[in-house]
Structure formats: C-alpha cells, structure tokens
Design a protein around this motif. Structure first.
Motif, PDB file in Angstrom:
ATOM      1  N   LEU A 150       0.988  -0.984   0.151  1.00 35.38           N
ATOM      2  CA  LEU A 150       0.084   0.080   0.433  1.00 35.38           C
ATOM      3  C   LEU A 150       0.909   1.067  -0.180  1.00 35.38           C
ATOM      4  CD1 LEU A 150      -2.859   1.675  -0.047  1.00 35.38           C
ATOM      5  CD2 LEU A 150      -2.347   1.259   2.862  1.00 35.38           C
ATOM      6  N   VAL A 151       0.675   2.139  -1.176  1.00 35.08           N
ATOM      7  CA  VAL A 151       1.507   3.024  -0.589  1.00 35.08           C
ATOM      8  C   VAL A 151       0.399   4.192   0.119  1.00 35.08           C
ATOM      9  CG1 VAL A 151       2.491   5.414  -2.717  1.00 35.08           C
ATOM     10  CG2 VAL A 151       2.395   2.856  -3.702  1.00 35.08           C
ATOM     11  N   LEU A 152       1.344   5.098   0.472  1.00 39.91           N
ATOM     12  CA  LEU A 152       1.117   6.347   1.810  1.00 39.91           C
ATOM     13  C   LEU A 152       1.754   7.555   0.677  1.00 39.91           C
ATOM     14  CD1 LEU A 152       1.780   4.616   4.739  1.00 39.91           C
ATOM     15  CD2 LEU A 152      -0.469   5.416   3.705  1.00 39.91           C
ATOM     16  N   ASN A 153       1.400   8.450   0.799  1.00 42.78           N
ATOM     17  CA  ASN A 153       2.375   9.294  -0.166  1.00 42.78           C
ATOM     18  C   ASN A 153       2.551  10.643   0.839  1.00 42.78           C
ATOM     19  OD1 ASN A 153       2.180   8.746  -3.089  1.00 42.78           O
ATOM     20  ND2 ASN A 153      -0.339   8.914  -3.328  1.00 42.78           N
ATOM     21  N   GLY A 154       3.180  11.091   1.357  1.00 44.15           N
ATOM     22  CA  GLY A 154       4.019  12.137   2.367  1.00 44.15           C
ATOM     23  C   GLY A 154       4.639  12.751   1.634  1.00 44.15           C
ATOM     24  N   ARG A 155       4.911  13.726   2.431  1.00 43.79           N
ATOM     25  CA  ARG A 155       5.618  14.848   1.909  1.00 43.79           C
ATOM     26  C   ARG A 155       7.700  15.450   2.365  1.00 43.79           C
ATOM     27  NH1 ARG A 155       2.313  14.329  -0.915  1.00 43.79           N
ATOM     28  NH2 ARG A 155       1.139  14.910  -2.318  1.00 43.79           N
ATOM     29  N   LEU A 156       8.288  15.392   1.444  1.00 44.26           N
ATOM     30  CA  LEU A 156       9.311  15.711   1.771  1.00 44.26           C
ATOM     31  C   LEU A 156      10.229  16.868   1.967  1.00 44.26           C
ATOM     32  CD1 LEU A 156      12.204  14.597   3.278  1.00 44.26           C
ATOM     33  CD2 LEU A 156      13.272  13.438   0.924  1.00 44.26           C
ATOM     34  N   PHE A 205      -6.763  12.043   4.673  1.00 45.60           N
ATOM     35  CA  PHE A 205      -7.084  12.988   2.872  1.00 45.60           C
ATOM     36  C   PHE A 205      -8.306  11.892   3.464  1.00 45.60           C
ATOM     37  CE2 PHE A 205      -3.468  13.192   1.112  1.00 45.60           C
ATOM     38  CZ  PHE A 205      -3.351  14.635   0.802  1.00 45.60           C
ATOM     39  N   ASN A 206      -9.858  11.746   3.610  1.00 44.57           N
ATOM     40  CA  ASN A 206     -11.011  11.574   3.465  1.00 44.57           C
ATOM     41  C   ASN A 206     -10.951  10.585   2.106  1.00 44.57           C
ATOM     42  OD1 ASN A 206     -14.430  10.666   2.859  1.00 44.57           O
ATOM     43  ND2 ASN A 206     -13.943  11.494   4.973  1.00 44.57           N
ATOM     44  N   VAL A 207     -10.435   9.942   1.490  1.00 45.13           N
ATOM     45  CA  VAL A 207     -10.758   8.932  -0.168  1.00 45.13           C
ATOM     46  C   VAL A 207      -9.313   9.394  -0.490  1.00 45.13           C
ATOM     47  CG1 VAL A 207     -11.772   8.059  -1.921  1.00 45.13           C
ATOM     48  CG2 VAL A 207     -12.908   9.084   0.559  1.00 45.13           C
ATOM     49  N   THR A 208      -8.654   7.920  -0.503  1.00 49.20           N
ATOM     50  CA  THR A 208      -7.614   7.834  -1.108  1.00 49.20           C
ATOM     51  C   THR A 208      -7.428   6.730  -2.428  1.00 49.20           C
ATOM     52  OG1 THR A 208      -6.022   9.091   0.350  1.00 49.20           O
ATOM     53  CG2 THR A 208      -4.960   7.740  -1.117  1.00 49.20           C
ATOM     54  N   ASN A 209      -6.965   7.140  -4.070  1.00 48.30           N
ATOM     55  CA  ASN A 209      -7.323   6.269  -4.407  1.00 48.30           C
ATOM     56  C   ASN A 209      -5.256   5.539  -4.496  1.00 48.30           C
ATOM     57  OD1 ASN A 209      -9.464   5.015  -5.101  1.00 48.30           O
ATOM     58  ND2 ASN A 209     -10.118   6.840  -5.381  1.00 48.30           N
ATOM     59  N   ALA A 210      -4.641   4.976  -4.561  1.00 48.31           N
ATOM     60  CA  ALA A 210      -3.814   4.270  -5.020  1.00 48.31           C
ATOM     61  C   ALA A 210      -3.630   2.620  -5.171  1.00 48.31           C
ATOM     62  CB  ALA A 210      -2.809   3.987  -3.085  1.00 48.31           C
ATOM     63  N   VAL A 211      -2.588   2.063  -5.750  1.00 46.34           N
ATOM     64  CA  VAL A 211      -2.362   0.922  -6.635  1.00 46.34           C
ATOM     65  C   VAL A 211      -1.663   0.377  -5.287  1.00 46.34           C
ATOM     66  CG1 VAL A 211      -1.404  -0.398  -8.377  1.00 46.34           C
ATOM     67  CG2 VAL A 211      -2.555   1.793  -9.084  1.00 46.34           C
ATOM     68  N   ASN A 212      -2.094  -0.790  -5.152  1.00 46.26           N
ATOM     69  CA  ASN A 212      -0.693  -1.463  -4.300  1.00 46.26           C
ATOM     70  C   ASN A 212       0.405  -2.100  -5.167  1.00 46.26           C
ATOM     71  OD1 ASN A 212       0.355  -3.970  -2.916  1.00 46.26           O
ATOM     72  ND2 ASN A 212      -1.284  -3.656  -1.309  1.00 46.26           N
ATOM     73  N   THR A 230       0.194  -6.350  -5.419  1.00 43.40           N
ATOM     74  CA  THR A 230      -1.089  -6.585  -5.957  1.00 43.40           C
ATOM     75  C   THR A 230      -1.330  -5.848  -7.908  1.00 43.40           C
ATOM     76  OG1 THR A 230      -2.453  -5.660  -5.275  1.00 43.40           O
ATOM     77  CG2 THR A 230      -2.117  -7.355  -4.145  1.00 43.40           C
ATOM     78  N   GLY A 231      -0.837  -5.424  -7.366  1.00 44.54           N
ATOM     79  CA  GLY A 231      -1.718  -4.072  -8.906  1.00 44.54           C
ATOM     80  C   GLY A 231      -3.060  -3.831  -8.696  1.00 44.54           C
ATOM     81  N   LEU A 232      -3.648  -4.115  -7.666  1.00 42.73           N
ATOM     82  CA  LEU A 232      -4.996  -3.866  -7.644  1.00 42.73           C
ATOM     83  C   LEU A 232      -5.040  -2.189  -7.654  1.00 42.73           C
ATOM     84  CD1 LEU A 232      -6.530  -6.580  -6.749  1.00 42.73           C
ATOM     85  CD2 LEU A 232      -5.959  -6.096  -8.576  1.00 42.73           C
ATOM     86  N   GLN A 233      -6.270  -2.048  -7.880  1.00 44.06           N
ATOM     87  CA  GLN A 233      -5.840   0.008  -7.001  1.00 44.06           C
ATOM     88  C   GLN A 233      -6.935  -0.568  -5.496  1.00 44.06           C
ATOM     89  OE1 GLN A 233      -7.134   3.926  -9.255  1.00 44.06           O
ATOM     90  NE2 GLN A 233      -9.229   3.653  -8.280  1.00 44.06           N
ATOM     91  N   GLU A 234      -6.493   0.800  -4.720  1.00 42.11           N
ATOM     92  CA  GLU A 234      -7.133   0.306  -3.577  1.00 42.11           C
ATOM     93  C   GLU A 234      -7.779   2.067  -2.702  1.00 42.11           C
ATOM     94  OE1 GLU A 234      -4.384  -1.677  -0.418  1.00 42.11           O
ATOM     95  OE2 GLU A 234      -4.438  -3.438  -1.526  1.00 42.11           O
ATOM     96  N   THR A 235      -8.740   1.438  -1.972  1.00 38.76           N
ATOM     97  CA  THR A 235      -9.003   2.916  -2.007  1.00 38.76           C
ATOM     98  C   THR A 235      -9.240   2.954  -0.373  1.00 38.76           C
ATOM     99  OG1 THR A 235     -10.759   2.799  -3.192  1.00 38.76           O
ATOM    100  CG2 THR A 235     -11.441   4.359  -1.297  1.00 38.76           C
ATOM    101  N   TYR A 236      -8.906   3.759   0.311  1.00 39.69           N
ATOM    102  CA  TYR A 236      -8.161   3.907   1.994  1.00 39.69           C
ATOM    103  C   TYR A 236      -8.804   5.695   2.357  1.00 39.69           C
ATOM    104  CZ  TYR A 236      -4.093   5.948   0.540  1.00 39.69           C
ATOM    105  OH  TYR A 236      -2.608   6.366   0.292  1.00 39.69           O
ATOM    106  N   GLY A 237      -9.053   5.881   3.274  1.00 35.31           N
ATOM    107  CA  GLY A 237      -9.021   7.150   3.902  1.00 35.31           C
ATOM    108  C   GLY A 237      -9.452   7.781   5.844  1.00 35.31           C
ATOM    109  N   ALA A 238      -9.920   8.564   5.642  1.00 35.99           N
ATOM    110  CA  ALA A 238     -10.482   8.717   7.189  1.00 35.99           C
ATOM    111  C   ALA A 238     -12.576   8.470   7.359  1.00 35.99           C
ATOM    112  CB  ALA A 238     -10.324   9.669   7.715  1.00 35.99           C
ATOM    113  N   PHE A 239     -12.419   8.162   5.751  1.00 35.16           N
ATOM    114  CA  PHE A 239     -13.913   8.094   5.898  1.00 35.16           C
ATOM    115  C   PHE A 239     -13.937   6.218   6.444  1.00 35.16           C
ATOM    116  CE2 PHE A 239     -12.516   5.694   2.189  1.00 35.16           C
ATOM    117  CZ  PHE A 239     -13.481   4.466   1.647  1.00 35.16           C
TER     118      PHE A 239
END
Length: 275
Positions: free
Chosen positions: A1-7, A56-63, A66-75
C-alpha cells in the motif's frame, strides 16, 4: 500500500523530523507543516510530513504487490493499522541513514506515535514530539444519542460499509462501521485530562522529548497547560521532557505557524541538533 508523504529535503541534512498527520490533517489542510518544513530546510534538517491512511477522506492508490487499486481514507479507518503507517516512515528514514530521527505527530497523529513508541521500544528514535494529542472523550461527546442510534441501526442491518446520513463530529464523512470504531475502539485512547485515565501507553515509552500545544486547543478538557502536565507526569522521562504552550493558538495553530516553527527550532537547539 502506497502512502504519499511529503519530504522537505536539504542535501546537508543529518537529522530528520517525522510528523505524523491527524485525521484529514494533510499538508493542504494544515499550513504549519510547510512553514516548519521550509524553516528546517534552511537549518539543514529534513522534515517528513507523514500522511497516514486517514490524512485524506478518500485516497486511491495502486498496491505495489497486487497491482490492484485500493481505496482507503479517514472515511473508513482501522486504528490498529496506525503502527504499520508510522513504521513505513521510520523505515524510510532508516534506509536513508539519518544520524538522528525525531518522531512526532500532530492531533490523532500524536496518539498514533504514542501507540507506536509504546509497542516498539527498540525503535531507533532520538526524541519524540507530541503536538496537540487528542483526548478521544471530547470527540466522542460530539456524537449525540440520536446519531448513535442511527449508527447502531445501520450496524445491526449489516450496512456498516455505507456512509452515514450525517457528518461525524460535524465534519467527517464516515461509514457506519468507522463511526462504531470511533465510539468503541480504544487503541488510540491513550491521553486523558483526567489523572485517573489509562496512561499505560505513555508509561511504556522510554524516549525523552517534548509536548507542544496551543493554549486555545479545545481537545484538552479546557486547560491545555494542566493537560500537558498530566500527560507528562505519567512518563518515566518526565524530568527530561519539555512542555511548550503556544499563546493564542488553536488545535491547528492557525495564524501562529511561524511561532510553532520557531519553537521547534529552539527545541532542536536544546537537544544540540541545531547550533
């Protein structure tokens, strides 16, 4: 699962400050991260804004496995996932061989760091920085009997993955299942203004560091200074820790970002990381 932080990066940096974000407390909603990041860049210290799964409330990212898109978030958050999120950023910092890693968090992000440090005493962390940790009881009181009844009805009907017809806490779009976890899951219920609360996670932390909060923070039972003192006195490192209160500052330090940044720089100087 990809988490998009900021550096915020400086080529000469030997120290990194990791700040774990709170619920929807991403860098776009909270300008203080950018102010801190730019200040530390000038002082050759890196800042990682650690967006976790609820940034974020909703985030879409490619695992990436697995190569599959996943949805996660504060919701639809699961609080037990917090340690994995924090560990991802700590691992990133270790892979980049910083000489010192300071691990902090703001709002529920601070609660997550408390949980992580309590359960990972072996972590290679120099100091902690808990910014405005949240007393969950204050949030739970915002969910009235009528809303609790709707949540329970949806759970009983097997509709836990459906969105609520109202916003949780008046601002969070949430599934019924997520709302039930907010009401019943005590994984991150680790800070209290009542001295009789369960402070077992804070008691388990062996690192020293600092607490920072705004004097107008409304997640503290009405007295931020006493709140911080109550939290700190539970810790084995209480005598080494520093308590920082920001005048005229709210939970997210709106219009006081420069003051917060300056206080963090002073903190790094007191730890002899900056000169």
């Amino acid at each position: 699962l990809v988490l998009n932080g900021r550096l915020f990066h400086s080529a000469a940096a030997k120290t990194v400050l990791i700040l774990v974000t709170g619920v929807e407390g991403n860098i776009y909603n909270n300008p203080f991260y950018s102010v801190i990041g730019h200040q530390l860049q000038q002082q050759n210290v890196d800042l990682i804004v650690a967006h976790t799964r609820d940034a974020f409330n909703v985030t879409n990212a490619v695992n990436q496995i697995t190569g599959l898109q996943e949805t996660y978030g504060a919701f639809d958050e699961y609080f037990q996932d917090g340690d994995d999120d924090v560990a991802a950023y700590v691992d990133f910092a270790m892979q980049h061989r910083y000489a010192q890693i300071i691990l902090g968090g703001q709002s529920l992000g601070a609660n997550k760091v408390i949980h992580y440090l309590a359960n990972h005493p072996e972590a290679t962390i120099e100091h902690f920085l808990f910014m405005s940790p949240v007393n969950l009881a204050v949030l739970r009181k915002k969910i009235g009997p009528g809303q609790r009844s709707v949540i329970q009805q949806m759970i009983d009907a097997g509709r836990d993955e459906e969105r609520l017809p109202f916003r949780l806490f008046r601002w969070l779009t949430s599934t019924a299942g997520n709302a039930e976890r907010w009401l019943t899951d005590n994984t991150l219920d680790n800070v209290h203004f009542d001295p009789r609360g369960d402070f077992s996670q804070l008691k388990a932390i062996t690192k020293s560091g600092a607490f920072l909060i705004g004097r107008n923070d409304h997640f503290t039972g009405g007295d931020p200074a006493t709140y911080l003192r109550t939290l700190n006195c539970q810790m084995v490192t209480a005598q080494q820790n520093q308590l920082i209160l920001i005048r005229k500052a709210s939970h997210i330090y709106r219009n006081r970002e420069q003051v917060v940044s300056a206080e963090i720089s002073n903190l790094l100087k007191s730890w002899q990381i900056l000169r």
